[in-house]
Enzyme design. Structure first.
Site, mmCIF file in Angstrom:
data_model
loop_
_atom_site.group_PDB
_atom_site.id
_atom_site.type_symbol
_atom_site.label_atom_id
_atom_site.label_comp_id
_atom_site.label_asym_id
_atom_site.label_seq_id
_atom_site.Cartn_x
_atom_site.Cartn_y
_atom_site.Cartn_z
ATOM 1 N N CYS A 10 28.148 7.269 66.952
ATOM 2 C CA CYS A 10 29.387 8.061 66.868
ATOM 3 C C CYS A 10 30.446 7.423 65.967
ATOM 4 O O CYS A 10 31.434 8.063 65.628
ATOM 5 C CB CYS A 10 29.958 8.296 68.264
ATOM 6 S SG CYS A 10 28.775 9.120 69.328
ATOM 7 N N HIS A 29 37.300 9.839 68.006
ATOM 8 C CA HIS A 29 35.976 10.432 68.216
ATOM 9 C C HIS A 29 36.028 11.309 69.469
ATOM 10 O O HIS A 29 36.536 10.894 70.517
ATOM 11 C CB HIS A 29 34.924 9.333 68.371
ATOM 12 C CG HIS A 29 33.620 9.856 68.886
ATOM 13 N ND1 HIS A 29 32.994 10.946 68.325
ATOM 14 C CD2 HIS A 29 32.841 9.462 69.934
ATOM 15 C CE1 HIS A 29 31.885 11.189 69.004
ATOM 16 N NE2 HIS A 29 31.772 10.307 69.983
ATOM 17 N N ASN A 77 30.428 16.693 72.070
ATOM 18 C CA ASN A 77 30.349 15.450 71.302
ATOM 19 C C ASN A 77 29.317 15.625 70.182
ATOM 20 O O ASN A 77 28.123 15.705 70.447
ATOM 21 C CB ASN A 77 29.955 14.308 72.251
ATOM 22 C CG ASN A 77 29.803 12.977 71.549
ATOM 23 O OD1 ASN A 77 29.795 12.894 70.320
ATOM 24 N ND2 ASN A 77 29.674 11.916 72.334
HETATM 25 N N1 COA Z 1 27.557 18.971 86.834
HETATM 26 C C1 COA Z 1 27.892 18.762 88.113
HETATM 27 N N2 COA Z 1 27.864 17.549 88.693
HETATM 28 C C2 COA Z 1 27.520 16.503 87.909
HETATM 29 C C3 COA Z 1 27.149 16.652 86.570
HETATM 30 C C4 COA Z 1 27.176 17.961 86.035
HETATM 31 N N3 COA Z 1 26.876 18.208 84.729
HETATM 32 N N4 COA Z 1 26.851 15.440 86.062
HETATM 33 C C5 COA Z 1 26.995 14.559 87.052
HETATM 34 N N5 COA Z 1 27.398 15.194 88.164
HETATM 35 C C6 COA Z 1 27.695 14.611 89.488
HETATM 36 C C7 COA Z 1 27.048 13.260 89.684
HETATM 37 O O1 COA Z 1 25.721 13.409 90.102
HETATM 38 C C8 COA Z 1 27.941 12.653 90.740
HETATM 39 O O2 COA Z 1 27.577 13.185 91.981
HETATM 40 P P1 COA Z 1 27.555 12.262 93.288
HETATM 41 O O3 COA Z 1 28.979 11.793 93.457
HETATM 42 O O4 COA Z 1 27.094 13.186 94.347
HETATM 43 O O5 COA Z 1 26.619 11.139 92.974
HETATM 44 C C9 COA Z 1 29.329 13.210 90.403
HETATM 45 O O6 COA Z 1 29.085 14.371 89.575
HETATM 46 C C10 COA Z 1 30.211 12.248 89.655
HETATM 47 O O7 COA Z 1 29.472 11.712 88.595
HETATM 48 P P2 COA Z 1 30.081 10.605 87.663
HETATM 49 O O8 COA Z 1 29.022 10.097 86.728
HETATM 50 O O9 COA Z 1 30.831 9.606 88.492
HETATM 51 O O10 COA Z 1 31.167 11.439 86.851
HETATM 52 P P3 COA Z 1 32.197 10.916 85.808
HETATM 53 O O11 COA Z 1 33.560 11.305 86.231
HETATM 54 O O12 COA Z 1 31.971 9.471 85.435
HETATM 55 O O13 COA Z 1 31.862 11.785 84.518
HETATM 56 C C11 COA Z 1 30.722 11.705 82.414
HETATM 57 C C12 COA Z 1 30.582 11.677 83.939
HETATM 58 C C13 COA Z 1 29.336 11.547 81.825
HETATM 59 C C14 COA Z 1 31.338 13.033 82.004
HETATM 60 C C15 COA Z 1 31.653 10.518 81.980
HETATM 61 O O14 COA Z 1 31.252 9.329 82.598
HETATM 62 C C16 COA Z 1 31.641 10.318 80.485
HETATM 63 O O15 COA Z 1 32.002 11.200 79.723
HETATM 64 N N6 COA Z 1 31.270 9.123 80.020
HETATM 65 C C17 COA Z 1 31.206 8.845 78.586
HETATM 66 C C18 COA Z 1 29.911 9.384 78.019
HETATM 67 C C19 COA Z 1 29.920 9.420 76.510
HETATM 68 O O16 COA Z 1 30.942 9.522 75.891
HETATM 69 N N7 COA Z 1 28.727 9.352 75.904
HETATM 70 C C20 COA Z 1 28.582 9.386 74.500
HETATM 71 C C21 COA Z 1 28.944 8.097 73.878
HETATM 72 S S1 COA Z 1 29.315 8.242 72.199
#
Ligand code: COA
Length: 311
Positions: free
Chosen positions: A113, A238, A268
């Site tokens: 990215c 980004h 993204n």
């Molecule tokens: N829909 C519904 N629920 C979802 C889900 C979806 N698409 N994806 C995950 N969940 C659930 C999880 O299973 C978890 O459930 P649980 O509490 O029962 O275990 C809950 O939602 C919370 O998940 P969590 O991973 O803690 O959420 P988060 O607030 O950290 O958000 C991301 C997850 C991936 C959106 C966030 O961490 C993120 O954007 N990280 C950066 C990723 C990124 O930028 N990647 C590219 C790099 S260039």
């Protein structure tokens, strides 16, 4: 090296729109969760288009709008982590499609990215050696082919697209920016082959690292330029997650309207996200000639970059 000036921008997305409601038919998710956790409402996915098709379309538009003579282009870099094939490079195919001269060297660059900002930095360093005055820099991705369609925590985040810019060195300014890397395979990993040849992601680890490093790189770049955040109308981060950008904004004491956000439309798009945003700023006449923009990125690898560019 001198600062980087944008002469023209372009962008391209595939025709298929994939909404959060479309994803909810495939994995256990919903629009409310995706929007509140990431800010994404839809993204574009390739159907018949290749990544190279998108790169060519964006590059053509940038070249036309720049009004730069093809003969004055000395370099084409395509930043991508999702090339259509191992060889030829996408940059060589863009070179061919645009009918660029033989003296224009062409190669791809993979910094995930941060790819576009790494490519801008690389292009600037090559232009500083002399020779032809302009470079064509493209960020282009087809991430839909690399996601795990069963993993709801990662698949909903990504989109396909391309953005491009024709640049030159701005002889009145010094380059101000920073780039760096930290090796890490746990946060984001995508093998080429095997049954698990898709993106594996630790979202929370990336989230924390992204906020910390983008804040640090933006702060240091502003300090090196002797600028305060309020001196700039726009910061283009980004576009990975709305909450990451908002958190960086809070750490920098910035205002919502300064931090350009279009993640709701595209998701993204990795190396394409910053040039797509720059193209929108230009198309919507939100930037004036001579205006400086702070661009900041983080990516898998990890890779980080921040730089000031001038329109
Ligand atoms: N829909 C519904 N629920 C979802 C889900 C979806 N698409 N994806 C995950 N969940 C659930 C999880 O299973 C978890 O459930 P649980 O509490 O029962 O275990 C809950 O939602 C919370 O998940 P969590 O991973 O803690 O959420 P988060 O607030 O950290 O958000 C991301 C997850 C991936 C959106 C966030 O961490 C993120 O954007 N990280 C950066 C990723 C990124 O930028 N990647 C590219 C790099 S260039």
């Amino acid at each position: 090296m001198n600062g980087i000036q944008i002469m023209g921008t372009g962008a391209a997305v595939p025709s298929r729109i994939m909404t959060n409601f479309d994803w909810a038919k495939i994995v256990d998710t919903n629009d409310e969760w995706i929007q509140s956790r990431s800010g994404i409402a839809q993204r574009y996915f390739c159907e018949n288009e290749s990544n190279t098709d998108l790169a060519i379309q964006a590059a053509k538009q940038a070249l036309e709008r720049s009004e730069v003579d093809k003969e004055d282009i000395g370099l084409v870099i395509v930043a991508t982590f999702t090339p259509d094939c191992a060889t030829p490079s996408m940059a060589c195919l863009v070179h061919e499609a645009l009918g660029l001269p033989q003296h224009a060297v062409a190669f791809d660059l993979n910094a995930a990215c941060s790819g576009f900002l790494y490519a801008m930095n690389t292009a600037g360093a090559i232009l500083a050696q002399g020779g032809k005055p302009y470079a064509l820099v493209v960020g282009s991705e087809k991430i839909s082919g690399k996601i795990n369609w069963q993993d709801r925590s990662s698949c909903i985040l990504f989109g396909d697209g391309a953005g491009a810019a024709v640049i030159r060195l701005n002889l009145e300014e010094q380059f101000v920016g920073k780039w760096g890397s930290v090796g890490n395979k746990e946060a984001l990993y995508c093998p080429y082959e095997g049954e698990e040849a898709y993106l594996h992601m630790d979202g929370q680890l990336i989230f924390k690292q992204a906020v910390r490093m983008m804040t640090e790189y933006a702060t240091e770049t502003l300090a090196a330029a002797d600028l305060k955040l309020e001196d700039l109308r726009y910061v283009v981060c980004h576009q990975a997650n709305k909450r990451i950008i908002q958190s960086v904004m809070r750490h920098l004491d910035g205002k919502e309207e300064q931090f350009y956000m279009n993640i709701q439309k595209y998701g993204n798009t990795s190396a394409a996200s910053i040039p797509i945003a720059l193209n929108e700023l230009w198309e919507e006449k939100k930037v004036a000639h001579g205006e400086k923009i702070l661009c900041v990125s983080f990516g898998a690898g990890f890779t980080f970059s921040a730089m000031l560019i001038t329109f």
